[in-house]
Structures are given as structure tokens and as C-alpha cells.
Design a protein around this motif. Structure first.
Motif, mmCIF file in Angstrom:
data_model
loop_
_atom_site.group_PDB
_atom_site.id
_atom_site.type_symbol
_atom_site.label_atom_id
_atom_site.label_comp_id
_atom_site.label_asym_id
_atom_site.label_seq_id
_atom_site.Cartn_x
_atom_site.Cartn_y
_atom_site.Cartn_z
ATOM 1 N N TRP A 192 0.920 -1.314 0.058
ATOM 2 C CA TRP A 192 0.039 0.029 0.128
ATOM 3 C C TRP A 192 0.865 1.264 0.087
ATOM 4 O O TRP A 192 1.849 1.146 0.273
ATOM 5 N N ARG B 178 -2.231 7.517 -12.648
ATOM 6 C CA ARG B 178 -2.558 6.751 -11.650
ATOM 7 C C ARG B 178 -3.702 5.791 -11.766
ATOM 8 O O ARG B 178 -3.706 4.527 -11.353
ATOM 9 N N ARG C 49 -5.277 -3.590 -8.871
ATOM 10 C CA ARG C 49 -5.006 -2.219 -8.492
ATOM 11 C C ARG C 49 -6.252 -1.416 -7.764
ATOM 12 O O ARG C 49 -7.284 -1.444 -8.349
ATOM 13 N N HIS D 131 -6.953 2.406 -6.545
ATOM 14 C CA HIS D 131 -6.633 3.916 -6.207
ATOM 15 C C HIS D 131 -7.547 4.775 -5.893
ATOM 16 O O HIS D 131 -8.671 4.535 -5.985
ATOM 17 N N THR E 141 -3.017 4.029 -2.718
ATOM 18 C CA THR E 141 -2.725 2.995 -3.672
ATOM 19 C C THR E 141 -2.753 1.761 -3.000
ATOM 20 O O THR E 141 -1.995 1.863 -1.858
#
Length: 245
Positions: free
Chosen positions: A42, A61, A80, A82, A96
Motif C-alpha cells: 500500500w 495513476r 489495483r 486507487h 494506492t
């Protein structure tokens, strides 16, 4: 606890995230990262810079087809997540989380593979450089990690070693902004609220000291200490090369 520092330099076009920093020289970032396992980490990263640069950072991102983690030629496959925690005119905080990382090697995955569990990362980015500080319970297998990391960098990336030593300077302000004592913060807030730092100055130290019920000399001392802490915190944040000393 032990501390390892190093930097990775990026040529233009070598990394999509670092290309944004190259395009906007005033853009800076600092992060706090934690490895959960060899395939999971993380990160909370705070960016400061022009609004256009922050928008571009968000675009990169949040694009799952873009990988900003790999240090080798192979793109990271991962689940992923975000999220934007905070956004202002010149500031951005992103969270993240990468899970089930596969098919690539990054600083995080190599640390998760070689180093004892519980490693914490503090990083800085500006221009073409990404500076790293690793806080570890011990330096067992640090040689294997160093050799693996420096040997696997893809074309366009270069490695600069800093130091390996007992951990130093991991104060609260290093992790979560500059910390002031309660009297210093109270004095600084009172001075700001009274317009002491606004041009033209709208008040005097005597007036603020009277409102706080403290001597002028005490107020002046607390403000100097607070100003010093804030200025050192700012300068330290913008000169991460000092980590390599």
C-alpha cells in the motif's frame, strides 16, 4: 532498527509517472509505503504542484493500462485500487493498494521477497529522481536485495546508493508533516488569525501576546521556534538528496 537509502534516476520516456515530474519541475511528492507481502503493498502519496500536473498524475495513476511500479522491462500485473483522499488547487493525496502482483519486479516486490517483514518506505520524487528510505528491523539479506535491485534496472533507469546505518531522523514530522508543540501551534494560529503575517501587517506581537495572556518575549520565542520547524520541514522536503549522505 536499520535504515537503507538510495535513489533511482529516470531518463525521459522511461516511466509514465516520472515523465510528469520531468514535465513540471516544480512538482514534488512524498509517500509512506508498506509491504504487506511479496505480492502486495500500500502507499499514501502527497503531491504538490500546478493543477495541470496534479490532473495528469491522477490520469496516469487511475489508468490500469499504465504501470508506474516496475523497474524491469516487464509490466506489473496486479489488482489495483486507487483513491483520491484529498484534492486542492496545488495539492493531491492518493491512496494506492496493489494486490496479487505478478510478472514484474519493483522495489516493493524485491523488498517483500528478500527483506524481513514489516519494512516501511518513505520516498520523495522531484524532476528525474525518486529517492527511497527503507526502515527495517534488521539488515539481514540486505546484500541480496541491493544486488538484485541494482542489477535488474531496465534501460533508462540508474541507481545511486546512499547509506546503510542505524535509523535516524524518523521523527513524526518525517511521516505526517511538521510537528509543533501545543504552545507553538497556539501562538502561530493566533498570529495568523490576527493578520501578523499578512502584508501590510495588521497587528503587533504586543497585541497578540496580550490576547493570549503571555509575555511578548514568550510569544516571540514560540513563533521563532515554530517558524524554524516549518522552514526546516519545507527545505528538508525539497532537498531529498540529503538522504544519500
Amino acid at each position: 532498527m536499520r535504515e537503507l537509502t538510495f535513489a533511482i534516476e529516470y531518463d525521459p520516456g522511461a516511466d509514465p509517472i516520472m515523465d510528469v515530474f520531468a514535465a513540471y519541475p516544480s512538482l514534488t511528492a512524498h509517500s509512506l509505503d508498506g509491504v504487506i507481502a511479496a505480492d502486495q503493498f500500500w502507499r499514501i502519496e502527497r503531491f504538490s504542484g500546478p493543477a495541470a500536473a496534479l490532473s495528469r498524475i491522477e490520469e496516469v495513476r487511475f489508468d490500469d493500462d499504465t504501470c508506474g511500479e516496475a523497474i524491469t522491462e516487464t509490466r506489473c500485473g496486479a489488482a489495483r485500487f486507487h483513491d483520491t483522499l484529498e484534492r486542492s488547487t496545488n495539492g493531491l493525496v492518493l491512496y494506492t493498494h496493489l494486490d496479487a502482483i505478478r510478472g514484474c519486479e519493483s522495489v516493493h516486490t524485491l523488498a517483500g521477497t528478500h527483506l524481513p517483514s514489516g519494512v516501511i518506505f518513505q520516498t520523495r520524487r522531484r524532476g528525474s529522481a525518486h529517492w527511497w528510505r527503507l526502515l527495517m528491523r534488521s539488515d539481514d539479506r540486505i546484500g541480496v536485495f541491493y544486488d538484485d535491485l541494482s542489477a535488474r534496472l531496465r534501460e533508462g533507469l540508474s541507481f545511486r546508493m546512499g547509506h546503510l546505518r542505524d535509523a535516524d531522523g524518523w521523527r513524526q514530522e518525517s511521516l505526517a508533516g511538521t510537528a509543533l508543540s501545543e504552545p507553538q501551534e497556539r501562538a502561530l494560529r493566533a498570529a495568523v488569525a490576527a493578520g501578523y503575517y499578512d502584508p501590510p501587517r495588521e497587528t503587533t506581537l504586543d497585541d497578540i501576546a496580550a490576547d493570549l495572556g503571555i509575555p511578548r518575549s514568550t510569544l516571540s520565542y514560540r513563533l521563532r521556534r515554530a517558524e524554524s520547524a516549518l522552514l526546516h520541514g519545507y527545505v528538508d522536503d525539497t532537498t531529498p538528496d540529503r538522504w544519500l549522505e
